[in-house]
Structures are given as C-alpha cells and as structure tokens.
Design a protein around this motif. Structure first.
Motif, PDB file in Angstrom:
ATOM      1  N   UNK A 178     -25.312 101.682  -7.574  1.00  0.00           N
ATOM      2  CA  UNK A 178     -24.550 102.067  -8.742  1.00  0.00           C
ATOM      3  C   UNK A 178     -25.238 103.416  -9.055  1.00  0.00           C
ATOM      4  N   UNK A 179     -23.819 103.988 -10.041  1.00  0.00           N
ATOM      5  CA  UNK A 179     -24.006 105.277 -10.342  1.00  0.00           C
ATOM      6  C   UNK A 179     -24.307 105.705 -11.853  1.00  0.00           C
ATOM      7  N   UNK A 180     -24.829 106.530 -11.990  1.00  0.00           N
ATOM      8  CA  UNK A 180     -25.734 107.258 -13.775  1.00  0.00           C
ATOM      9  C   UNK A 180     -24.669 108.485 -13.829  1.00  0.00           C
ATOM     10  N   UNK A 181     -23.613 107.709 -14.952  1.00  0.00           N
ATOM     11  CA  UNK A 181     -22.578 109.390 -15.757  1.00  0.00           C
ATOM     12  C   UNK A 181     -23.822 109.939 -16.289  1.00  0.00           C
ATOM     13  N   UNK A 182     -23.466 111.285 -17.039  1.00  0.00           N
ATOM     14  CA  UNK A 182     -24.430 111.651 -17.895  1.00  0.00           C
ATOM     15  C   UNK A 182     -22.734 113.115 -19.003  1.00  0.00           C
ATOM     16  N   UNK A 183     -22.337 112.714 -19.968  1.00  0.00           N
ATOM     17  CA  UNK A 183     -21.767 113.018 -20.430  1.00  0.00           C
ATOM     18  C   UNK A 183     -22.523 113.780 -21.520  1.00  0.00           C
ATOM     19  N   UNK A 184     -22.006 116.045 -21.388  1.00  0.00           N
ATOM     20  CA  UNK A 184     -22.350 116.610 -22.678  1.00  0.00           C
ATOM     21  C   UNK A 184     -20.948 116.477 -23.587  1.00  0.00           C
ATOM     22  N   UNK A 185     -21.637 116.350 -24.780  1.00  0.00           N
ATOM     23  CA  UNK A 185     -20.440 115.538 -25.382  1.00  0.00           C
ATOM     24  C   UNK A 185     -20.460 116.875 -26.715  1.00  0.00           C
TER      25      UNK A 185
ATOM     26  N   UNK B  44     -23.755 103.604 -17.113  1.00  0.00           N
ATOM     27  CA  UNK B  44     -24.025 103.546 -15.913  1.00  0.00           C
ATOM     28  C   UNK B  44     -23.371 102.369 -15.007  1.00  0.00           C
ATOM     29  N   UNK B  45     -23.082 102.473 -14.113  1.00  0.00           N
ATOM     30  CA  UNK B  45     -21.942 101.272 -13.446  1.00  0.00           C
ATOM     31  C   UNK B  45     -22.014 101.246 -12.486  1.00  0.00           C
ATOM     32  N   UNK B  46     -21.489 100.126 -11.396  1.00  0.00           N
ATOM     33  CA  UNK B  46     -21.880  99.421 -10.337  1.00  0.00           C
ATOM     34  C   UNK B  46     -21.012 100.429  -9.259  1.00  0.00           C
ATOM     35  N   UNK B  47     -19.755 100.794  -9.946  1.00  0.00           N
ATOM     36  CA  UNK B  47     -18.655 102.437  -8.965  1.00  0.00           C
ATOM     37  C   UNK B  47     -18.962 103.590 -10.134  1.00  0.00           C
ATOM     38  N   UNK B  48     -18.789 104.295  -8.991  1.00  0.00           N
ATOM     39  CA  UNK B  48     -18.179 105.768  -9.548  1.00  0.00           C
ATOM     40  C   UNK B  48     -17.223 105.667 -10.187  1.00  0.00           C
ATOM     41  N   UNK B  49     -17.539 105.946 -11.834  1.00  0.00           N
ATOM     42  CA  UNK B  49     -16.420 105.996 -12.885  1.00  0.00           C
ATOM     43  C   UNK B  49     -15.842 107.470 -13.244  1.00  0.00           C
ATOM     44  N   UNK B  50     -14.461 107.329 -12.851  1.00  0.00           N
ATOM     45  CA  UNK B  50     -12.912 108.340 -12.558  1.00  0.00           C
ATOM     46  C   UNK B  50     -13.139 109.185 -13.885  1.00  0.00           C
ATOM     47  N   UNK B  51     -14.287 110.321 -13.874  1.00  0.00           N
ATOM     48  CA  UNK B  51     -14.553 111.615 -14.778  1.00  0.00           C
ATOM     49  C   UNK B  51     -13.705 111.964 -15.272  1.00  0.00           C
ATOM     50  N   UNK B  52     -12.190 112.035 -14.728  1.00  0.00           N
ATOM     51  CA  UNK B  52     -10.835 112.519 -15.702  1.00  0.00           C
ATOM     52  C   UNK B  52     -10.487 111.793 -16.414  1.00  0.00           C
ATOM     53  N   UNK B  53     -10.462 110.583 -15.860  1.00  0.00           N
ATOM     54  CA  UNK B  53     -10.091 108.853 -16.650  1.00  0.00           C
ATOM     55  C   UNK B  53     -10.921 109.189 -18.719  1.00  0.00           C
ATOM     56  N   UNK B  54     -12.536 109.011 -18.217  1.00  0.00           N
ATOM     57  CA  UNK B  54     -12.990 109.606 -19.326  1.00  0.00           C
ATOM     58  C   UNK B  54     -12.994 110.056 -20.056  1.00  0.00           C
TER      59      UNK B  54
ATOM     60  N   UNK C  60     -23.446 113.135 -12.050  1.00  0.00           N
ATOM     61  CA  UNK C  60     -23.505 112.308 -12.000  1.00  0.00           C
ATOM     62  C   UNK C  60     -24.764 112.077 -11.111  1.00  0.00           C
ATOM     63  N   UNK C  61     -25.042 111.162 -10.570  1.00  0.00           N
ATOM     64  CA  UNK C  61     -26.751 110.551  -9.945  1.00  0.00           C
ATOM     65  C   UNK C  61     -26.495 108.765  -9.088  1.00  0.00           C
ATOM     66  N   UNK C  62     -27.174 108.634  -9.219  1.00  0.00           N
ATOM     67  CA  UNK C  62     -27.202 107.844  -8.003  1.00  0.00           C
ATOM     68  C   UNK C  62     -27.885 106.895  -9.296  1.00  0.00           C
ATOM     69  N   UNK C  63     -28.339 105.507  -9.160  1.00  0.00           N
ATOM     70  CA  UNK C  63     -29.445 105.120 -10.176  1.00  0.00           C
ATOM     71  C   UNK C  63     -29.586 103.736 -10.033  1.00  0.00           C
TER      72      UNK C  63
END
Length: 85
Positions: A1-8, A46-56, A72-75
C-alpha cells in the motif's frame, strides 16, 4: 500500500475538505481512503497502488485549491490488538 500526502493551499473549512476529497476520489481508481484537514493544510490518500499524482493535482486545482507539495511513502496497515493472537 502507498500513502500520498498533499500540501494544499486555500482550504478554510470543512466544506473545503469535502471538495478536495471529492475531487481526489473522482480520479483515484481502486480501493482508496481519502482524508483532508483544512487546519493542517493537507490531504492524505492511502491506496493499494501508487496514485497518479499529476491527475490528482489537476483535479484538486480545478476545484480552486493549489497543491504545493506531494510526498509518497509506503504504508503498512496497522495491526489490531488481540488478546488471543
């Protein structure tokens, strides 16, 4: 699993959090957990696959918020407490 954190930048309230989460859910495929915090200025995916950062990023920015950073970091799923195991 992968964790992506966005600063918004630009989230001011709970409705802003909801707009950001909805935008992210529209572009993420598969099983994902999305949360946002206007006080911290972040959104976590938190996703099973690495999310597409540019689309997000594009989806979030279309709602009027600005993505400043993405990390992004492993979760690893937390193990539950058990008396028997």
């Amino acid at each position: 699993m992968e964790k992506l954190t966005l600063t918004i930048d630009g989230m001011m309230c709970g409705m802003c959090e909801a707009h950001v989460c909805d935008a992210i859910r529209r572009v993420c495929t598969g099983k994902t957990k999305v949360s946002a915090s206007h006080s911290a200025g972040t959104a976590e995916i938190i996703a099973e696959e690495v999310p597409d950062v540019e689309k997000i990023k594009a989806a979030v920015e279309q709602t009027g918020y600005r993505v400043l950073n993405a990390a992004s970091e492993p979760y690893e799923k937390k193990k539950r407490f058990s008396l028997f195991g």
